[in-house]
Design a protein around this motif. Structure first.
Motif, PDB file in Angstrom:
ATOM      1  N   ASP A 244     -24.522 -36.348  26.192  1.00 14.39           N
ATOM      2  CA  ASP A 244     -23.106 -36.067  26.426  1.00 14.39           C
ATOM      3  C   ASP A 244     -22.906 -34.585  26.744  1.00 14.39           C
ATOM      4  N   ASN A 245     -21.672 -34.216  27.044  1.00 17.61           N
ATOM      5  CA  ASN A 245     -21.355 -32.835  27.420  1.00 17.61           C
ATOM      6  C   ASN A 245     -21.708 -31.861  26.306  1.00 17.61           C
ATOM      7  N   ALA A 246     -21.415 -32.229  25.073  1.00 21.27           N
ATOM      8  CA  ALA A 246     -21.672 -31.325  23.953  1.00 21.27           C
ATOM      9  C   ALA A 246     -23.156 -31.024  23.816  1.00 21.27           C
ATOM     10  N   THR A 247     -23.986 -32.037  24.040  1.00 19.92           N
ATOM     11  CA  THR A 247     -25.436 -31.839  23.939  1.00 19.92           C
ATOM     12  C   THR A 247     -25.914 -30.843  24.979  1.00 19.92           C
ATOM     13  N   PHE A 248     -25.448 -31.015  26.215  1.00 14.02           N
ATOM     14  CA  PHE A 248     -25.850 -30.075  27.260  1.00 14.02           C
ATOM     15  C   PHE A 248     -25.316 -28.675  26.983  1.00 14.02           C
ATOM     16  N   GLU A 249     -24.079 -28.573  26.580  1.00 16.35           N
ATOM     17  CA  GLU A 249     -23.475 -27.255  26.385  1.00 16.35           C
ATOM     18  C   GLU A 249     -24.140 -26.481  25.253  1.00 16.35           C
ATOM     19  N   ARG A 250     -24.614 -27.166  24.231  1.00 20.06           N
ATOM     20  CA  ARG A 250     -25.327 -26.457  23.159  1.00 20.06           C
ATOM     21  C   ARG A 250     -26.559 -25.744  23.710  1.00 20.06           C
ATOM     22  N   THR A 251     -27.254 -26.409  24.617  1.00 22.23           N
ATOM     23  CA  THR A 251     -28.428 -25.788  25.227  1.00 22.23           C
ATOM     24  C   THR A 251     -28.037 -24.769  26.285  1.00 22.23           C
ATOM     25  N   ALA A 252     -26.977 -25.040  27.030  1.00 23.17           N
ATOM     26  CA  ALA A 252     -26.593 -24.160  28.135  1.00 23.17           C
ATOM     27  C   ALA A 252     -26.230 -22.756  27.675  1.00 23.17           C
ATOM     28  N   THR A 253     -25.864 -22.592  26.410  1.00 22.74           N
ATOM     29  CA  THR A 253     -25.593 -21.238  25.926  1.00 22.74           C
ATOM     30  C   THR A 253     -26.852 -20.371  25.992  1.00 22.74           C
ATOM     31  N   ALA A 254     -28.019 -20.997  25.918  1.00 25.35           N
ATOM     32  CA  ALA A 254     -29.271 -20.245  26.011  1.00 25.35           C
ATOM     33  C   ALA A 254     -29.498 -19.680  27.408  1.00 25.35           C
ATOM     34  N   PHE A 255     -28.806 -20.246  28.409  1.00 25.59           N
ATOM     35  CA  PHE A 255     -28.962 -19.782  29.780  1.00 25.59           C
ATOM     36  C   PHE A 255     -28.181 -18.491  30.041  1.00 25.59           C
ATOM     37  N   GLU A 256     -27.375 -18.063  29.058  1.00 28.34           N
ATOM     38  CA  GLU A 256     -26.560 -16.847  29.226  1.00 28.34           C
ATOM     39  C   GLU A 256     -27.340 -15.581  28.897  1.00 28.34           C
ATOM     40  N   ASN A 257     -28.578 -15.724  28.502  1.00 30.59           N
ATOM     41  CA  ASN A 257     -29.429 -14.566  28.264  1.00 30.59           C
ATOM     42  C   ASN A 257     -29.444 -13.677  29.519  1.00 30.59           C
ATOM     43  N   PRO A 258     -29.316 -12.367  29.371  1.00 28.15           N
ATOM     44  CA  PRO A 258     -29.239 -11.496  30.555  1.00 28.15           C
ATOM     45  C   PRO A 258     -30.480 -11.525  31.439  1.00 28.15           C
TER      46      PRO A 258
END
Length: 366
Positions: A244-258
């Motif tokens: 679901d969206n929540a599952t993806f978004e939890r991981t997607a925060t890791a993509f914000e690394n500079p």
């Protein structure tokens, strides 16, 4: 032989990184092999858990290790036998969010680090090359083990994590009690990567070629396109996983690394020989190009619905594992195996930890 102090100074990884000495490349020269897949002692059965039961690890930790401050999750007793779980791309530590408590309940100390360029892991210096070649990432984990005073651990991973675990098992087998490697033997031979594959196989690697272009680099630097691309990959490589969206978004925060875009782009370009690595890692890459055998007890896992799973039920890489070994195929499971099938992944960790002890061999043997 180069002195430990001189070696560590040269690599800039501190005097605690004992295992990065060249001594790790010289183990006893025995070339006998075994096909045993029986446990030396019965392994306990891991209770079945529904994927998605857990959603977080609690408070994360950081530790200075080598050229990084590494962010990581930890579960289980502080003095339990250690399991280090290694994620891939485009994923993060949440691939093991159900695996970690299963292993912790079996008495393991579970460490789940963010790889360089992901999540809360940060480079200590802005001057350090944002290098994602395979040996650099492997040395990050050795440095983490040294920083945490972990001499030996079971290593378990998928995707980039499998490759990293395979490398450590091949070059520093004294640091690896046992290995769980999804998709088998993933150590990269850059020269071999320059040769074309059958068109159907090339098709599955579309993003690797996209990242070789300036358009691909710009897409990874764009927050919206980056998330959209990663989510697209999730759906393609795990066609039966209804996240679901929540599952993806939890991981997607890791993509914000500079450094996320730089690390991802460099990894895929380096694999194709389109980007240089660093000379400091040449000695390791030369050994890895020989496809060194892995001597530690190993279970390989092949997810059936992963488009990258090689045909032949593990036959294509069987000769690279010469210690106690077992292979398992998981029907109906896609690329993100530990998150899609956490019980099976955790059971493989427990089982391989009960295998007979490793044999020793020359890592240069091919």
């Amino acid at each position: 032989m180069i002195s430990r102090r001189a070696f560590n100074t040269f690599f800039g990884i501190g005097t605690g990184a004992v295992a990065t000495s060249l001594a790790g490349l010289k183990v006893n020269r025995r070339t006998s092999s075994t096909n045993l897949s029986e446990s030396s002692t019965p392994a306990p059965t891991v209770p079945t858990v529904t994927p998605g039961t857990h959603t977080s690890f609690g408070k994360l930790k950081t530790i200075r290790a080598g050229v990084l401050d590494i962010g990581y999750a930890e579960a289980g007793p502080a003095h339990g036998p250690v399991v280090i779980c290694l994620h891939g791309w485009p994923y993060d530590i949440h691939s093991f969010v159900d695996v970690a408590p299963l292993l912790a309940a079996q008495g393991y100390r579970v460490v789940v680090p963010y790889l360089r360029g992901h999540g809360t892991t940060r480079f200590l210096s802005s001057k350090t090359m944002r290098n994602a070649q395979q040996s650099a990432i492997a040395l990050d984990i050795i440095a983490l083990m040294d920083a945490l005073k972990i001499h030996e651990a079971v290593l378990a991973g998928f995707d980039w994590g499998s490759r990293t675990a395979d490398i450590i098992a091949a070059l520093w087998p004294e640091r690896v009690k046992a290995l769980v490697s999804v998709s088998g033997y993933l150590i990269t031979d850059v020269e071999a990567q320059k040769k074309p594959l059958p068109p159907k196989a090339e098709y599955t690697w579309w993003y690797q070629f996209y990242f070789s272009t300036e358009r691909g680099r710009l897409a990874m630097e764009d927050k919206t396109y980056r998330r959209d691309l990663c989510r697209l990959v999730w759906g393609i490589v795990s066609p039966t996983w209804h996240f679901d969206n929540a599952t993806f978004e939890r991981t997607a925060t890791a993509f914000e690394n500079p450094d996320y875009a730089a690390i991802v782009i460099h990894n895929y370009r380096w694999r194709l020989g389109l980007a240089d690595g660093e000379r400091r890692y040449d000695r390791y890459e030369k050994v890895l190009a020989t496809r060194p055998v892995i001597t530690v007890p190993t279970i390989t896992l092949d997810p059936e619905r992963d488009p990258f799973t090689a045909p032949g039920n593990g036959a294509s890489y069987r000769d690279r594992f010469i210690g106690t070994y077992a292979h398992r195929a998981l029907p109906g499971i896609g690329h993100n195996l530990p998150q899609e099938a956490p019980t099976a992944f955790a059971q493989a960790v427990v089982d391989v930890d009960h295998f007979e002890s490793r044999i020793e061999a020359d890592p240069h043997r091919s």
